[in-house]
Design an enzyme around this catalytic site. Structure first.
Site, PDB file in Angstrom:
ATOM      1  N   HIS A  65       8.947 -11.701 -15.165  1.00 38.57           N
ATOM      2  CA  HIS A  65       8.662 -13.126 -14.932  1.00 38.57           C
ATOM      3  C   HIS A  65       8.589 -13.424 -13.439  1.00 38.57           C
ATOM      4  O   HIS A  65       7.740 -14.200 -12.988  1.00 38.57           O
ATOM      5  CB  HIS A  65       9.763 -13.983 -15.564  1.00 38.57           C
ATOM      6  CG  HIS A  65       9.566 -14.239 -17.021  1.00 38.57           C
ATOM      7  ND1 HIS A  65       8.382 -14.712 -17.549  1.00 38.57           N
ATOM      8  CD2 HIS A  65      10.421 -14.100 -18.083  1.00 38.57           C
ATOM      9  CE1 HIS A  65       8.511 -14.859 -18.859  1.00 38.57           C
ATOM     10  NE2 HIS A  65       9.730 -14.485 -19.209  1.00 38.57           N
ATOM     11  N   GLU A 125       5.487 -14.889 -22.393  1.00 40.59           N
ATOM     12  CA  GLU A 125       6.551 -14.048 -22.929  1.00 40.59           C
ATOM     13  C   GLU A 125       6.012 -12.682 -23.331  1.00 40.59           C
ATOM     14  O   GLU A 125       6.643 -11.656 -23.071  1.00 40.59           O
ATOM     15  CB  GLU A 125       7.224 -14.733 -24.122  1.00 40.59           C
ATOM     16  CG  GLU A 125       8.047 -15.953 -23.759  1.00 40.59           C
ATOM     17  CD  GLU A 125       9.197 -15.629 -22.811  1.00 40.59           C
ATOM     18  OE1 GLU A 125       9.698 -14.488 -22.843  1.00 40.59           O
ATOM     19  OE2 GLU A 125       9.587 -16.509 -22.046  1.00 40.59           O
ATOM     20  N   HIS A 181      12.478  -7.464 -18.225  1.00 37.06           N
ATOM     21  CA  HIS A 181      11.687  -8.607 -18.686  1.00 37.06           C
ATOM     22  C   HIS A 181      11.805  -9.772 -17.704  1.00 37.06           C
ATOM     23  O   HIS A 181      10.797 -10.409 -17.364  1.00 37.06           O
ATOM     24  CB  HIS A 181      12.180  -9.027 -20.078  1.00 37.06           C
ATOM     25  CG  HIS A 181      11.607 -10.316 -20.566  1.00 37.06           C
ATOM     26  ND1 HIS A 181      10.534 -10.383 -21.431  1.00 37.06           N
ATOM     27  CD2 HIS A 181      11.966 -11.615 -20.321  1.00 37.06           C
ATOM     28  CE1 HIS A 181      10.259 -11.647 -21.679  1.00 37.06           C
ATOM     29  NE2 HIS A 181      11.121 -12.419 -21.036  1.00 37.06           N
ATOM     30  N   GLU A 182      13.023 -10.058 -17.257  1.00 35.59           N
ATOM     31  CA  GLU A 182      13.213 -11.162 -16.322  1.00 35.59           C
ATOM     32  C   GLU A 182      12.554 -10.868 -14.971  1.00 35.59           C
ATOM     33  O   GLU A 182      11.987 -11.762 -14.335  1.00 35.59           O
ATOM     34  CB  GLU A 182      14.702 -11.451 -16.144  1.00 35.59           C
ATOM     35  CG  GLU A 182      15.426 -11.857 -17.421  1.00 35.59           C
ATOM     36  CD  GLU A 182      14.761 -13.024 -18.138  1.00 35.59           C
ATOM     37  OE1 GLU A 182      14.100 -13.850 -17.467  1.00 35.59           O
ATOM     38  OE2 GLU A 182      14.889 -13.109 -19.371  1.00 35.59           O
TER      39      GLU A 182
END
Length: 320
Positions: A134, A202, A130-131
């Site tokens: 980003h 998100e 997930h990071e």
């Protein structure tokens, strides 16, 4: 598009910074705020990631000091086609993580000791994917710059209590009322940032992160654990710097779990539902089930052994 969005956000934050300066010191205060904002924008572009990492006392780790954690990030970055980011650990009992950096070539990921202790190997992989999403989506520049400037706005507004409303000649056109307004702005500065940062990023990072790690259920399982623990374990540093809350995978602040206009994050249950729906879609297209405990992998870049597997002991690392 991200460049335009970042420029517009910086312009808004600069204008807000100048507005606080006007309320405190009139035209002179506004001009000083403008000069400070210009310098801060330039400085933040190059150093905001270091400032945020330093704020949370993040310690950089490598393959020798944290082989499993570092290896997860390395293998996922390779799968995503990203340069290897710098890897950090935050000494915090609250399980959480964030990414920072002005571009993929100068990026960093950070996970708390609480996260590395509480989550399984697969769940850590889901969080770090997930990071990395980003970073790949170039959200991190907007996130880190906004956190830095919003923190400065709050600090400047807090200075208002040391000013008495200025003299009649120039300074604050609204007198003491202007100073009072500036003081009221401070608690809401972080909230304005939360409104400015689109929460859709998100959902996008969740989706892309699930694609990177290969299984949406890894991340959905991690979000469940993080959300429960984050509501019970305070993050004192985040409470002191609420403008950075939007950087974390789960809101680190107490009392902010509602999916409303002022929240930094979408409702966690909605995110989990979207990931589970994604997993069902993957399962429908596959002849084998997608399971959280033993997911199907087309790539073995993330090791199938490690903590969370077959009752094995947690590997040694900086969180041990």
């Amino acid at each position: 598009m991200n460049i335009v969005r970042t420029a517009m956000l910086l312009a808004f934050m600069t204008a807000l910074f100048m507005g606080v300066g006007l309320l405190i010191g009139g035209k002179g205060g506004m001009m000083i705020a403008l000069l400070v904002a210009i310098a801060m924008n330039f400085f933040s572009y190059w150093n905001s990631d270091r400032m945020v990492l330093s704020m949370y006392g993040a310690k950089e780790v490598d393959e020798r000091s944290a082989p499993e954690y570092y290896g997860i990030v390395r293998d996922l970055a390779k799968r995503a086609g990203l340069p290897m980011p710098r890897v950090f650990v935050i000494n915090s009992e609250q399980p959480n993580a964030f990414a920072t950096g002005r571009n993929p070539q100068n990026a960093a990921v950070a996970a708390s000791t609480g996260l590395l202790q509480a989550l399984s190997y697969e769940e850590v992989a889901g969080v770090m994917a997930h990071e990395l999403a980003h970073i790949q989506n170039r959200d991190t520049l907007t996130m880190t710059l906004t956190a830095t400037i919003a923190g400065a706005i709050s600090m400047l507004a807090n200075f208002a209590m040391f000013f008495g409303g200025g003299n009649r000649e120039n300074n604050n056109p609204l007198g003491f009322i202007g100073v009072l307004i500036a003081m009221i702005v401070a608690p809401f500065a972080a909230m304005l940032v939360q409104m400015a940062i689109s929460r859709t990023r998100e959902y996008s990072a969740d989706k892309r992160g699930a694609e990177i790690c290969g299984n949406p259920l890894w991340l959905s399982s991690a979000l469940k654990k993080i959300a429960v623990a984050a509501g019970r374990v305070p993050n004192d540093e985040a409470e002191r710097n609420p403008a950075t809350a939007h950087m974390f995978i789960i809101n680190p602040l107490s009392g902010e779990r509602m999916d409303n206009l002022f929240s930094t994050h979408p409702n966690t249950e909605n995110r989990i539902a979207a990931l589970e729906e994604m997993a069902r879609g993957m399962q429908a297209r596959s002849t084998e089930p997608v399971r959280a405990d033993n997911p199907v992998r087309k790539s073995r870049s993330v090791p199938t052994t490690g903590w969370g597997r077959g009752g094995s002991e947690p590997p040694k690392g900086p969180w041990s």
